[in-house]
Scaffold this motif. Structure first.
Motif, PDB file in Angstrom:
ATOM      1  N   ASP A 185       0.557  -3.359 -13.858  1.00  0.00           N
ATOM      2  CA  ASP A 185       1.524  -2.355 -13.407  1.00  0.00           C
ATOM      3  C   ASP A 185       1.171  -1.766 -12.044  1.00  0.00           C
ATOM      4  O   ASP A 185       2.064  -1.366 -11.285  1.00  0.00           O
ATOM      5  N   LEU A 186      -0.128  -1.704 -11.729  1.00  0.00           N
ATOM      6  CA  LEU A 186      -0.558  -1.021 -10.498  1.00  0.00           C
ATOM      7  C   LEU A 186      -0.987  -1.968  -9.386  1.00  0.00           C
ATOM      8  O   LEU A 186      -1.274  -1.504  -8.280  1.00  0.00           O
ATOM      9  N   ILE A 187      -1.037  -3.265  -9.644  1.00  0.00           N
ATOM     10  CA  ILE A 187      -1.602  -4.195  -8.672  1.00  0.00           C
ATOM     11  C   ILE A 187      -0.866  -4.186  -7.333  1.00  0.00           C
ATOM     12  O   ILE A 187      -1.487  -4.336  -6.265  1.00  0.00           O
ATOM     13  N   ASP A 188       0.445  -3.993  -7.348  1.00  0.00           N
ATOM     14  CA  ASP A 188       1.194  -3.970  -6.082  1.00  0.00           C
ATOM     15  C   ASP A 188       0.799  -2.763  -5.235  1.00  0.00           C
ATOM     16  O   ASP A 188       0.638  -2.873  -4.006  1.00  0.00           O
ATOM     17  N   LEU A 189       0.649  -1.607  -5.877  1.00  0.00           N
ATOM     18  CA  LEU A 189       0.235  -0.403  -5.148  1.00  0.00           C
ATOM     19  C   LEU A 189      -1.207  -0.545  -4.651  1.00  0.00           C
ATOM     20  O   LEU A 189      -1.530  -0.138  -3.533  1.00  0.00           O
ATOM     21  N   ILE A 190      -2.062  -1.106  -5.495  1.00  0.00           N
ATOM     22  CA  ILE A 190      -3.461  -1.320  -5.108  1.00  0.00           C
ATOM     23  C   ILE A 190      -3.533  -2.283  -3.928  1.00  0.00           C
ATOM     24  O   ILE A 190      -4.275  -2.054  -2.965  1.00  0.00           O
ATOM     25  N   ASP A 191      -2.746  -3.343  -3.994  1.00  0.00           N
ATOM     26  CA  ASP A 191      -2.722  -4.334  -2.916  1.00  0.00           C
ATOM     27  C   ASP A 191      -2.273  -3.693  -1.604  1.00  0.00           C
ATOM     28  O   ASP A 191      -2.833  -3.971  -0.534  1.00  0.00           O
ATOM     29  N   GLU A 192      -1.287  -2.817  -1.681  1.00  0.00           N
ATOM     30  CA  GLU A 192      -0.789  -2.140  -0.478  1.00  0.00           C
ATOM     31  C   GLU A 192      -1.871  -1.260   0.150  1.00  0.00           C
ATOM     32  O   GLU A 192      -2.061  -1.265   1.373  1.00  0.00           O
ATOM     33  N   ASP A 193      -2.608  -0.504  -0.690  1.00  0.00           N
ATOM     34  CA  ASP A 193      -3.693   0.339  -0.178  1.00  0.00           C
ATOM     35  C   ASP A 193      -4.781  -0.505   0.483  1.00  0.00           C
ATOM     36  O   ASP A 193      -5.309  -0.147   1.536  1.00  0.00           O
ATOM     37  N   CYS A 194      -5.106  -1.627  -0.146  1.00  0.00           N
ATOM     38  CA  CYS A 194      -6.151  -2.502   0.405  1.00  0.00           C
ATOM     39  C   CYS A 194      -5.719  -3.110   1.732  1.00  0.00           C
ATOM     40  O   CYS A 194      -6.525  -3.230   2.669  1.00  0.00           O
ATOM     41  N   ARG A 195      -4.448  -3.493   1.837  1.00  0.00           N
ATOM     42  CA  ARG A 195      -3.952  -4.070   3.086  1.00  0.00           C
ATOM     43  C   ARG A 195      -3.999  -3.037   4.220  1.00  0.00           C
ATOM     44  O   ARG A 195      -4.372  -3.357   5.358  1.00  0.00           O
ATOM     45  N   LYS A 196      -3.626  -1.797   3.909  1.00  0.00           N
ATOM     46  CA  LYS A 196      -3.674  -0.739   4.927  1.00  0.00           C
ATOM     47  C   LYS A 196      -5.110  -0.510   5.384  1.00  0.00           C
ATOM     48  O   LYS A 196      -5.374  -0.304   6.570  1.00  0.00           O
ATOM     49  N   TYR A 197      -6.031  -0.534   4.424  1.00  0.00           N
ATOM     50  CA  TYR A 197      -7.447  -0.343   4.748  1.00  0.00           C
ATOM     51  C   TYR A 197      -7.933  -1.452   5.680  1.00  0.00           C
ATOM     52  O   TYR A 197      -8.598  -1.189   6.690  1.00  0.00           O
ATOM     53  N   LEU A 198      -7.589  -2.697   5.370  1.00  0.00           N
ATOM     54  CA  LEU A 198      -8.031  -3.832   6.181  1.00  0.00           C
ATOM     55  C   LEU A 198      -7.391  -3.829   7.561  1.00  0.00           C
ATOM     56  O   LEU A 198      -8.034  -4.183   8.556  1.00  0.00           O
TER      57      LEU A 198
END
Length: 287
Positions: free
Chosen positions: A99-112
């Motif tokens: 359920d949260l993987i899309d939001l987690i992926d978005e945060d990680c992409r912003k960090y990178l």
């Protein structure tokens, strides 16, 4: 880990600090309620390695999920997004991951994206020296011909609404017997360079410490958020006393959770106000 197959990002290399408030809030909605059927925050805490007594104390917290995430990332340099996802799957909470993987992926992409230049880990040990000719001239007193770069006692992380307090900080710490040298972005950095690249260069290679001016507006600043998380990623668990939070006026919003494990220099408390500048100067003067 099945969820990670949906993305090209290596979650195991992304620090837990990259997950923002929205993801942590949703995790808490899943894990805070005590559950007799599915694993809850207590199960996750056990997988993280917290002791029975620690877990009993966290039960008193209003948001135990946020508390264990905060404590885990503060104490463990290897606290990464990938490890958290693996722990959730180990606890048989794949539903939370999915359920949260899309939001987690978005945060990680912003960090990178913010850390793309320069990389967080620099292989050279002599990090005081600039790595490219371009970075020989990033501050007003740099020698652009390749001389010794300008160095500072502290990088000041602040938002524009707090500039008056930054001016007071300059008067109290630079223009007195303390004679400290502060890096104030609007004053010391030359225009025309990439903000994220130069900020990373200054925090990691030019400044011994970073002072974070906490206010309600600070919590809404993307630049301050990046600077704080980058500094924390350089010193997991605050082992080097590298980051010093400062509060100079009362706040309506909650204090940032990622800084709660650090000792705060608080100007709003009458009992510490008299020693505020002395304590801050001493902390910045440490080797």
């Amino acid at each position: 880990m099945a969820a990670s197959c949906k993305s090209t990002i290596d979650y195991w290399s992304i620090p837990l600090l990259s997950l923002n408030f929205n993801v942590r809030k949703k995790l808490a909605l899943y894990l805070n309620p005590r559950n007799t059927v599915a694993a809850d925050w207590v199960t996750l805490a056990e997988v993280m390695g917290f002791t029975y007594l620690e877990i009993r104390n966290y039960e008193q917290s209003e948001n135990p999920t946020a508390k264990i995430l905060e404590e885990w990332q503060a104490k463990r340099p290897d606290a990464t997004v990938g490890k958290l996802l693996s722990m959730l799957e180990e606890a048989e909470r794949k539903d939370v991951v999915e359920d949260l993987i899309d939001l987690i992926d978005e945060d990680c992409r912003k960090y990178l994206e913010r850390l793309r230049e320069p990389p967080v880990q620099v292989p050279e040990v002599d990090s005081c020296l600039p790595q490219t000719q371009e970075r020989n001239g990033i501050t007003t007193k740099d020698d652009p011909t390749g001389g010794m770069p300008e160095l500072f006692d502290a990088f000041i992380c602040y938002c524009q609404s707090d500039i008056e307090f930054v001016h007071e900080m300059i008067r109290q710490l630079e223009q007195t017997d303390y004679k400290l040298k502060l890096c104030v972005f609007d004053r010391d950095v030359l225009p025309g360079t990439c903000v994220w690249t130069i900020t990373s260069e200054l925090i990691e290679k030019r400044c011994k410490r970073m002072v974070v001016v906490i206010s309600d507006d600070y919590l809404d600043s993307d630049a301050c958020d990046f600077q704080t998380k980058f500094a924390l990623s350089l010193c997991p668990g605050a082992q080097q006393k590298r980051l010093i939070p400062v509060v100079y006026k009362s706040m309506k919003k909650p204090f940032p959770s990622i800084l709660r494990f650090l000792t705060v220099c608080d100007y709003t408390r009458p009992c510490t106000q008299s020693w505020f500048w002395i304590r801050l100067a001493k902390a910045l003067s440490l080797p």
